[in-house]
Motif scaffolding. Structure first.
Motif, PDB file in Angstrom:
ATOM      1  N   TYR A  33       0.863  -1.179   0.000  1.00  0.00           N
ATOM      2  CA  TYR A  33       0.000   0.000   0.000  1.00  0.00           C
ATOM      3  C   TYR A  33       0.903   1.234   0.000  1.00  0.00           C
ATOM      4  N   GLY A  34       0.804   2.053  -1.031  1.00  0.00           N
ATOM      5  CA  GLY A  34       1.677   3.212  -1.167  1.00  0.00           C
ATOM      6  C   GLY A  34       2.613   3.069  -2.347  1.00  0.00           C
ATOM      7  N   LYS A  35       3.234   1.900  -2.494  1.00  0.00           N
ATOM      8  CA  LYS A  35       3.999   1.518  -3.681  1.00  0.00           C
ATOM      9  C   LYS A  35       5.183   2.426  -4.005  1.00  0.00           C
ATOM     10  N   THR A  36       5.729   3.132  -3.042  1.00  0.00           N
ATOM     11  CA  THR A  36       6.983   3.843  -3.263  1.00  0.00           C
ATOM     12  C   THR A  36       8.030   3.254  -2.333  1.00  0.00           C
ATOM     13  N   ASN A  37       9.289   3.333  -2.749  1.00  0.00           N
ATOM     14  CA  ASN A  37      10.311   2.597  -2.007  1.00  0.00           C
ATOM     15  C   ASN A  37      10.533   3.126  -0.597  1.00  0.00           C
ATOM     16  N   ASP A  38      10.347   4.421  -0.370  1.00  0.00           N
ATOM     17  CA  ASP A  38      10.525   4.924   0.991  1.00  0.00           C
ATOM     18  C   ASP A  38       9.477   4.333   1.930  1.00  0.00           C
ATOM     19  N   LYS A  39       8.230   4.249   1.467  1.00  0.00           N
ATOM     20  CA  LYS A  39       7.171   3.675   2.297  1.00  0.00           C
ATOM     21  C   LYS A  39       7.362   2.172   2.468  1.00  0.00           C
ATOM     22  N   PHE A  40       7.768   1.513   1.378  1.00  0.00           N
ATOM     23  CA  PHE A  40       7.979   0.071   1.454  1.00  0.00           C
ATOM     24  C   PHE A  40       9.031  -0.280   2.495  1.00  0.00           C
ATOM     25  N   TRP A  41      10.199   0.361   2.414  1.00  0.00           N
ATOM     26  CA  TRP A  41      11.291  -0.009   3.315  1.00  0.00           C
ATOM     27  C   TRP A  41      11.002   0.400   4.755  1.00  0.00           C
ATOM     28  N   PHE A  42      10.362   1.559   4.943  1.00  0.00           N
ATOM     29  CA  PHE A  42      10.037   1.933   6.322  1.00  0.00           C
ATOM     30  C   PHE A  42       9.032   0.952   6.917  1.00  0.00           C
ATOM     31  N   THR A  43       8.006   0.594   6.142  1.00  0.00           N
ATOM     32  CA  THR A  43       7.020  -0.356   6.648  1.00  0.00           C
ATOM     33  C   THR A  43       7.667  -1.696   6.951  1.00  0.00           C
ATOM     34  N   LEU A  44       8.539  -2.156   6.055  1.00  0.00           N
ATOM     35  CA  LEU A  44       9.195  -3.440   6.281  1.00  0.00           C
ATOM     36  C   LEU A  44       9.999  -3.421   7.579  1.00  0.00           C
ATOM     37  N   PHE A  45      10.788  -2.370   7.791  1.00  0.00           N
ATOM     38  CA  PHE A  45      11.608  -2.328   9.001  1.00  0.00           C
ATOM     39  C   PHE A  45      10.772  -2.025  10.244  1.00  0.00           C
ATOM     40  N   HIS A  46       9.646  -1.350  10.069  1.00  0.00           N
ATOM     41  CA  HIS A  46       8.722  -1.167  11.189  1.00  0.00           C
ATOM     42  C   HIS A  46       8.199  -2.522  11.662  1.00  0.00           C
ATOM     43  N   GLU A  47       7.755  -3.346  10.715  1.00  0.00           N
ATOM     44  CA  GLU A  47       7.262  -4.671  11.085  1.00  0.00           C
ATOM     45  C   GLU A  47       8.392  -5.542  11.619  1.00  0.00           C
ATOM     46  N   ALA A  48       9.569  -5.417  11.017  1.00  0.00           N
ATOM     47  CA  ALA A  48      10.726  -6.169  11.504  1.00  0.00           C
ATOM     48  C   ALA A  48      11.042  -5.798  12.946  1.00  0.00           C
ATOM     49  N   ALA A  49      10.843  -4.534  13.287  1.00  0.00           N
ATOM     50  CA  ALA A  49      11.101  -4.080  14.655  1.00  0.00           C
ATOM     51  C   ALA A  49      10.156  -4.744  15.647  1.00  0.00           C
ATOM     52  N   HIS A  50       8.900  -4.950  15.258  1.00  0.00           N
ATOM     53  CA  HIS A  50       7.968  -5.632  16.160  1.00  0.00           C
ATOM     54  C   HIS A  50       8.465  -7.034  16.493  1.00  0.00           C
ATOM     55  N   VAL A  51       8.970  -7.738  15.491  1.00  0.00           N
ATOM     56  CA  VAL A  51       9.494  -9.083  15.737  1.00  0.00           C
ATOM     57  C   VAL A  51      10.691  -9.015  16.675  1.00  0.00           C
ATOM     58  N   LEU A  52      11.551  -8.038  16.454  1.00  0.00           N
ATOM     59  CA  LEU A  52      12.776  -7.925  17.237  1.00  0.00           C
ATOM     60  C   LEU A  52      12.520  -7.425  18.658  1.00  0.00           C
ATOM     61  N   LEU A  53      11.697  -6.390  18.782  1.00  0.00           N
ATOM     62  CA  LEU A  53      11.516  -5.717  20.071  1.00  0.00           C
ATOM     63  C   LEU A  53      10.401  -6.307  20.921  1.00  0.00           C
ATOM     64  N   HIS A  54       9.395  -6.873  20.269  1.00  0.00           N
ATOM     65  CA  HIS A  54       8.191  -7.289  20.992  1.00  0.00           C
ATOM     66  C   HIS A  54       7.921  -8.781  20.851  1.00  0.00           C
ATOM     67  N   GLY A  55       8.992  -9.548  20.714  1.00  0.00           N
ATOM     68  CA  GLY A  55       8.852 -10.987  20.548  1.00  0.00           C
ATOM     69  C   GLY A  55       8.270 -11.701  21.747  1.00  0.00           C
ATOM     70  N   ASN A  56       8.302 -11.047  22.905  1.00  0.00           N
ATOM     71  CA  ASN A  56       7.718 -11.658  24.105  1.00  0.00           C
ATOM     72  C   ASN A  56       6.225 -11.380  24.229  1.00  0.00           C
ATOM     73  N   GLU A  57       5.689 -10.608  23.279  1.00  0.00           N
ATOM     74  CA  GLU A  57       4.275 -10.224  23.328  1.00  0.00           C
ATOM     75  C   GLU A  57       3.552 -10.800  22.112  1.00  0.00           C
ATOM     76  N   LYS A  58       3.643 -12.094  21.956  1.00  0.00           N
ATOM     77  CA  LYS A  58       3.174 -12.750  20.737  1.00  0.00           C
ATOM     78  C   LYS A  58       1.657 -12.710  20.563  1.00  0.00           C
ATOM     79  N   LYS A  59       0.921 -12.399  21.628  1.00  0.00           N
ATOM     80  CA  LYS A  59      -0.533 -12.353  21.513  1.00  0.00           C
ATOM     81  C   LYS A  59      -1.073 -10.928  21.579  1.00  0.00           C
ATOM     82  N   SER A  60      -0.190  -9.953  21.632  1.00  0.00           N
ATOM     83  CA  SER A  60      -0.640  -8.564  21.724  1.00  0.00           C
ATOM     84  C   SER A  60      -1.165  -8.069  20.386  1.00  0.00           C
ATOM     85  N   VAL A  61      -2.020  -7.059  20.443  1.00  0.00           N
ATOM     86  CA  VAL A  61      -2.584  -6.442  19.245  1.00  0.00           C
ATOM     87  C   VAL A  61      -2.146  -4.982  19.207  1.00  0.00           C
TER      88      VAL A  61
END
Length: 219
Positions: A105-133
């Motif tokens: 959604y957005g289809k430009t590389n700045d949005k793509f890479w920021f979104t990807l690393f944002h989601e990657a951060a959730h895995v890295l930082l919030h891995g102990n909260e696997k059921k959180s929303v």
């Protein structure tokens, strides 16, 4: 279904459509093989993935998938569907298998890479909260939860390390942006996106340095 996802327009999103989009990603992820999540390999993979930002999609996409797979992360692209204004989601399919799902959604590389690393951060930082929303509307950062703010901050600093941010207000020409981007190893379009987001330049400036693209949803 519980997940942490970035919504582009919360007021226009439909819960049923979002749930359907999430289920599509889960079904795609079930087709992927891979080892259990390895945090050490994941951190190393993210460093390599950052280097891919300078490459065109046809070159970086297969490498991106392989880096995530090597760390035990399922990565899928599921195109946006009507009324599901979601940019990406990070969640755990089980205690040993995280999923990062993007819609482009957005289809430009700045949005793509920021979104990807944002989601990657959730895995890295919030891995102990696997059921959180975590629900996030990126246009309304003031309403973001602490976890969303942490993911935003991590992604921003990972793409443009904090020690370089003092130079951002000085980037007033395309030549300066390109030189700065080359010096820190990322695509100039990502720098333009950051400058626009921070209000340093007008949203209409330097958009020709941003890249629009499509990625293959097939695995």
């Amino acid at each position: 279904m519980q997940a942490a996802f970035r919504r582009s327009r919360e007021e226009q999103s439909d819960v049923g459509a979002i749930s359907a989009w999430l289920r599509m990603g889960e079904q795609d992820a079930e087709k992927l093989d891979g080892d259990k999540f390895n945090r050490t390999k994941y951190i190393a993979a993210l460093t390599e993935i950052r280097k891919l930002t300078v490459l065109p999609p046809e070159q970086f996409e297969p490498l991106l998938r392989e880096y995530f797979k090597s760390a035990g992360v399922a990565f899928v692209i599921v195109p946006a569907i009507p009324k599901a204004h979601v940019s990406g989601v990070a969640r755990w399919l089980n205690p040993h298998r995280p999923l990062i799902q993007l819609s482009l959604y957005g289809k430009t590389n700045d949005k793509f890479w920021f979104t990807l690393f944002h989601e990657a951060a959730h895995v890295l930082l919030h891995g102990n909260e696997k059921k959180s929303v975590y629900l996030d509307d990126p246009t309304k950062t003031g309403n973001a939860s602490a976890a969303e703010r942490e993911a935003n901050e991590w992604a921003g600093h990972f793409l443009i390390p904090q020690q370089h941010t003092l130079q951002l207000p000085e980037l007033r020409t395309k030549a300066a942006v390109i030189h700065f981007a080359n010096s820190i190893g990322i695509h100039p379009g990502i720098v333009v996106g950051r400058l626009q987001h921070d209000g340093i330049i007008d949203p209409s400036w330097m958009n020709d340095l941003r890249m629009s693209f499509r990625l293959n949803a097939a695995k």
